[in-house]
Write a protein that holds these residues in place. Sequence first.
Motif, PDB file in Angstrom:
ATOM      1  N   LEU A 121       0.942  -2.051  -0.383  1.00  0.00           N
ATOM      2  CA  LEU A 121       1.659  -2.509  -1.576  1.00  0.00           C
ATOM      3  C   LEU A 121       3.167  -2.471  -1.360  1.00  0.00           C
ATOM      4  O   LEU A 121       3.899  -3.388  -1.784  1.00  0.00           O
ATOM      5  N   ALA A 122       3.650  -1.409  -0.699  1.00  0.00           N
ATOM      6  CA  ALA A 122       5.088  -1.314  -0.429  1.00  0.00           C
ATOM      7  C   ALA A 122       5.547  -2.457   0.479  1.00  0.00           C
ATOM      8  O   ALA A 122       6.601  -3.082   0.248  1.00  0.00           O
ATOM      9  N   ALA A 123       4.747  -2.731   1.518  1.00  0.00           N
ATOM     10  CA  ALA A 123       5.106  -3.827   2.421  1.00  0.00           C
ATOM     11  C   ALA A 123       5.071  -5.168   1.696  1.00  0.00           C
ATOM     12  O   ALA A 123       5.973  -6.018   1.862  1.00  0.00           O
ATOM     13  N   ALA A 124       4.041  -5.376   0.870  1.00  0.00           N
ATOM     14  CA  ALA A 124       3.935  -6.640   0.132  1.00  0.00           C
ATOM     15  C   ALA A 124       5.072  -6.788  -0.870  1.00  0.00           C
ATOM     16  O   ALA A 124       5.642  -7.878  -1.038  1.00  0.00           O
ATOM     17  N   ALA A 125       5.437  -5.684  -1.544  1.00  0.00           N
ATOM     18  CA  ALA A 125       6.518  -5.738  -2.530  1.00  0.00           C
ATOM     19  C   ALA A 125       7.844  -6.078  -1.868  1.00  0.00           C
ATOM     20  O   ALA A 125       8.629  -6.902  -2.383  1.00  0.00           O
ATOM     21  N   THR A 126       8.133  -5.459  -0.744  1.00  0.00           N
ATOM     22  CA  THR A 126       9.401  -5.746  -0.057  1.00  0.00           C
ATOM     23  C   THR A 126       9.425  -7.166   0.483  1.00  0.00           C
ATOM     24  O   THR A 126      10.461  -7.853   0.434  1.00  0.00           O
ATOM     25  N   ALA A 127       8.290  -7.610   1.023  1.00  0.00           N
ATOM     26  CA  ALA A 127       8.235  -8.976   1.549  1.00  0.00           C
ATOM     27  C   ALA A 127       8.409 -10.000   0.421  1.00  0.00           C
ATOM     28  O   ALA A 127       9.171 -10.975   0.554  1.00  0.00           O
ATOM     29  N   ALA A 128       7.731  -9.789  -0.704  1.00  0.00           N
ATOM     30  CA  ALA A 128       7.842 -10.727  -1.829  1.00  0.00           C
ATOM     31  C   ALA A 128       9.254 -10.738  -2.396  1.00  0.00           C
ATOM     32  O   ALA A 128       9.816 -11.814  -2.722  1.00  0.00           O
ATOM     33  N   ALA A 129       9.851  -9.545  -2.504  1.00  0.00           N
ATOM     34  CA  ALA A 129      11.222  -9.472  -3.027  1.00  0.00           C
ATOM     35  C   ALA A 129      12.206 -10.155  -2.094  1.00  0.00           C
ATOM     36  O   ALA A 129      13.161 -10.814  -2.538  1.00  0.00           O
ATOM     37  N   SER A 147      10.102  -7.106  11.108  1.00  0.00           N
ATOM     38  CA  SER A 147      10.458  -5.673  11.068  1.00  0.00           C
ATOM     39  C   SER A 147       9.587  -4.914  10.075  1.00  0.00           C
ATOM     40  O   SER A 147       9.169  -3.772  10.331  1.00  0.00           O
ATOM     41  N   THR A 148       9.317  -5.568   8.936  1.00  0.00           N
ATOM     42  CA  THR A 148       8.469  -4.897   7.940  1.00  0.00           C
ATOM     43  C   THR A 148       7.063  -4.670   8.481  1.00  0.00           C
ATOM     44  O   THR A 148       6.481  -3.584   8.330  1.00  0.00           O
ATOM     45  N   VAL A 149       6.494  -5.696   9.120  1.00  0.00           N
ATOM     46  CA  VAL A 149       5.141  -5.561   9.681  1.00  0.00           C
ATOM     47  C   VAL A 149       5.106  -4.485  10.757  1.00  0.00           C
ATOM     48  O   VAL A 149       4.166  -3.673  10.831  1.00  0.00           O
ATOM     49  N   LEU A 150       6.132  -4.442  11.608  1.00  0.00           N
ATOM     50  CA  LEU A 150       6.168  -3.424  12.662  1.00  0.00           C
ATOM     51  C   LEU A 150       6.246  -2.015  12.074  1.00  0.00           C
ATOM     52  O   LEU A 150       5.552  -1.098  12.517  1.00  0.00           O
TER      53      LEU A 150
END
Length: 400
Positions: A121-129, A147-150
């Motif tokens: 959820l944190a990764a999805a939230a940052t990516a969407a934002a 970078s987020t995925v890594l």
Amino acid sequence: MTALAGSTPDAFWATSLRRWNTVCWLLFAVMAVGLVAMDRPGQSKYAALALLGGVVLSYAVLDRFPANPVVRPHGYLSVLVVALGGLAYLRGNYAALFMVTLPHYWLFGRTPRASMAFLGLAAAATAAASVLRQGWSVEFFTETLVSTVLVVAVGALIGLWAHSVVGQSAERARLITELEQTQAELSEAHQRQGAADERERMAREIHDTLAQGFASIIVLAEAARAGLDREPARSAQQLRSIESTARENLAEARELVGSPRRPGQTAAGSVAQTLRRTLDRFAEDTGLTVEADLADLECDQQTRIALLRCTQESLANVRKHARASTVGVVLASQPYGVELEITDDGTGFVVESSSGFGLDGMRKRLAELGGRLTVTSSVGDGTRVLALIPLTASESGATA
């Protein structure tokens, strides 16, 4: 408070969380100072400070009041997801907070599945934002998304590995605790068994020595009192026997409470001499005919005591129950050991229905030396007691 914490020893959990709390508070403070000192005033700055403040406040509540093991940890993680998404939308510099709080998904996730869910959820939230802030661009894919995925992948791998290691450590700790508990229970059981064995040994010694001596004293005293007027000489002899028996009982009592002789120590005199004195005393006290054929052999103290106790117990049974006129005792050395046979021509008994302590004590005493006891009797046909004790090669050579 979490599945990870619940599966680890309390001391490990407390130490790890206390150290990471210190690191988090320092980094939270650095981030707040950076936002205040480096950014120009504006709504985005204040919103970023508000999001960071919400994270700090939730973390403080969780740290100060960790009573609810589910709601508060998961509530904090929910605030953290929202804050990461908000910072990614407002400023784009959320990576520092993401890195600082990465272990929290594993520290406060109730299960590994919950930890992975909040991390996703944190990764999805940052990516969407980030998409809302920057739009779809090459920079977004090459920098932000990669970078987020890594970060998420590395965090997930490290978290799963740590959870597995801590789980194995907890299992080992549980097994060690169970082993220590089992060892303590075994030690206690051995102590109880040792005490029970010692009580049984003392009971057997008292029965075979003091109790038999007191029984003999009672019989002799009754006989002496009955014959005071008719047979004064006989009564005098019985009184001397009472005195001798009492002295022997006193010596036996002192030996029981004193230091026992070491196993294997050769007793003074042969077994034949020891048994001969016992038989002579028995014949003198009872007036029965005793026919003895005693081989002159030497043996260790334990074997000597066992043969003597079997003889004393058998003679005591003859005195109390058999109503016999003749007793035969044979001590012989055989290739396989020493045999002691005691017979009487008394009334006999049914062996299977006998529940006396004496026969059972003889069996146990002989069994401790690798021997056995055989009792043959029937009503009206007398009794035969056969005790066999095997000898070692050196003892066999000495008796040959």
